[in-house]
Design an enzyme around this catalytic site. Structure first.
Site, PDB file in Angstrom:
ATOM      1  N   GLU A  87     -69.480  59.503  65.553  1.00 55.03           N
ATOM      2  CA  GLU A  87     -70.562  60.324  65.015  1.00 55.03           C
ATOM      3  C   GLU A  87     -70.530  61.708  65.674  1.00 55.03           C
ATOM      4  O   GLU A  87     -69.899  61.880  66.721  1.00 55.03           O
ATOM      5  CB  GLU A  87     -71.915  59.647  65.265  1.00 55.03           C
ATOM      6  N   ALA A 126     -71.789  61.070  69.062  1.00 53.36           N
ATOM      7  CA  ALA A 126     -71.404  59.783  69.658  1.00 53.36           C
ATOM      8  C   ALA A 126     -69.940  59.512  69.364  1.00 53.36           C
ATOM      9  O   ALA A 126     -69.611  58.870  68.368  1.00 53.36           O
ATOM     10  CB  ALA A 126     -72.285  58.655  69.124  1.00 53.36           C
ATOM     11  N   GLU A 133     -59.295  57.863  68.773  1.00 51.56           N
ATOM     12  CA  GLU A 133     -59.269  56.461  69.203  1.00 51.56           C
ATOM     13  C   GLU A 133     -59.291  56.324  70.723  1.00 51.56           C
ATOM     14  O   GLU A 133     -58.579  55.521  71.309  1.00 51.56           O
ATOM     15  CB  GLU A 133     -58.063  55.732  68.603  1.00 51.56           C
TER      16      GLU A 133
END
Length: 378
Positions: A126, A129, A362
């Site tokens: 996000e 986030a 990631e």
């Protein structure tokens, strides 16, 4: 312990290499320049069985082992990391279902991927986030036999073309990571919208957008795991996907090394090819050594999964080392090319831009080091 690939693994490697060489590389510069979605390349990958590698064969997927997946992914990234990212995005998005879904969910939510070209997106990050997953703001509330999702996810690969989304949302922000739950949104129901395609530095062939969820209704049957288990699902997914991300780095680095070896044999200074200068030889030696080391770390992290063991430490070793290594090798490739390396007429500047992203997505290289330290403390 063996380091020799089996005959079937070599055949798989050869098939992926042929696809990368004959289908991807001739168009890589075009898609990098235009930032268009490479649907034609992905369609060919689907026909060759290179898409949906992680989905078990009983649900129509490739059913490849983790080691086989990273072998293929290295070849794809050698062709173009952006195209490779677009191809493996389905595997990332579907891993929560593969790992934690019920038999009914696997049949319903995975089988169609083997029947037609279809894209799915993993929706975790996000705007506020990313590394701090527990700070997510996307919410889910229970209403009878449905959940209602509200929030925004960013940097979503293939999000502009996906018709299935694996979404993480919180039922209670006060519970932080213990409030997170995983859901699968099928199709593009009312309330799902996407933003513009991001104008990225590298891996420009992969579609990256913001995805908005506004009162999006999801049946309880599409909840993956129990309420509050979403964080566990996400972390298990990333353990499984890190070897693939590491293999992207290895493919980029291998391409950079090969281009550098070729160019250094042709380019002459002071009356001889530059590869005969010790300074260049040291660079080439380091590039080869570190690419090989990253490959072995990556293969081990995949092998541990195939042995049915937890691979958090090994996959973080592989992802962190390989990402930083690829950036260094690609940067050195530009240095070997000199001024020409900075020009888009030559291939190595693209590799440098593509490599940078793997240090970020990631789990950044810094977050990987936090994970590694935590695992060492155990």
């Amino acid at each position: 312990m063996e380091f020799q690939l089996t005959e079937s693994q070599r055949a798989l490697q050869d098939a992926a290499r042929k696809y990368a060489r004959e289908v991807v590389r001739p168009k890589a510069a075009h898609y990098d320049e235009t930032s268009e979605f490479p649907r034609d390349l992905l369609s060919t990958a689907f026909e060759l069985g290179l898409l949906n590698m992680a989905i078990p064969s009983e649900y129509g997927g490739g059913g490849l082992s983790h080691l086989e997946q990273v072998i293929v992914c290295e070849e794809l990234a050698w062709g173009c990391a952006g195209v490779a990212t677009s191809i493996i995005a389905n595997d990332l998005a579907n891993l929560p279902i593969i790992l934690h879904g019920t038999e009914d969910q696997k049949k319903r939510l995975l089988s169609e991927f083997g029947q037609k070209l279809k894209f799915s997106s993993f929706c975790l990050t996000e705007p506020s986030a990313g590394s701090d997953v527990a700070a997510m703001s996307t919410t889910a509330r229970r209403e009878g036999d449905e959940y209602v999702l509200n929030g925004t996810k960013c940097f979503i690969t293939n999000g502009g073309y996906a018709d299935q989304f694996t979404v993480f949302a919180t039922l209670d922000k006060g519970k932080k990571h213990k409030g997170i739950t995983c859901f699968v949104v099928e199709g593009r129901p009312a309330g799902v919208t996407t933003g513009k395609h991001e104008n990225k530095m590298g891996q420009r062939a992969s579609n990256t957008v913001t995805v908005n969820f506004d009162e999006v209704r999801v049946p309880v049957a599409n909840r993956i795991g129990e309420e509050g288990e979403g964080f566990k699902v996400a972390m298990a997914t990333l353990d499984n996907s890190r070897p693939l991300t590491a293999s992207l780095s290895v493919g980029i680095a291998r391409a950079a090394l090969e281009y550098s070896l070729e160019y250094s044999a042709q380019r002459q200074t002071f009356g001889k090819p530059i590869r005969e200068h010790q300074g260049v030889q040291f660079m080439l030696a380091d590039m080869g050594m570190n690419t090989h080391a990253a490959r072995l770390l990556t293969w081990e992290s995949a092998w541990v999964l195939d042995e049915g063991q937890r691979n958090t430490l090994q996959s973080s070793y592989a992802k962190c080392f390989a990402a930083d290594m690829a950036m260094k090798v690609a940067t050195d490739a530009v240095q070997v090319y000199g001024g020409y390396g900075y020009m888009k007429d030559y291939p190595v500047e693209k590799l440098m831009r593509d490599a940078k992203l793997i240090q970020v997505y990631e789990g950044t290289s810094q977050v990987q080091r936090l994970v590694i330290a935590k695992e060492l403390f155990r």
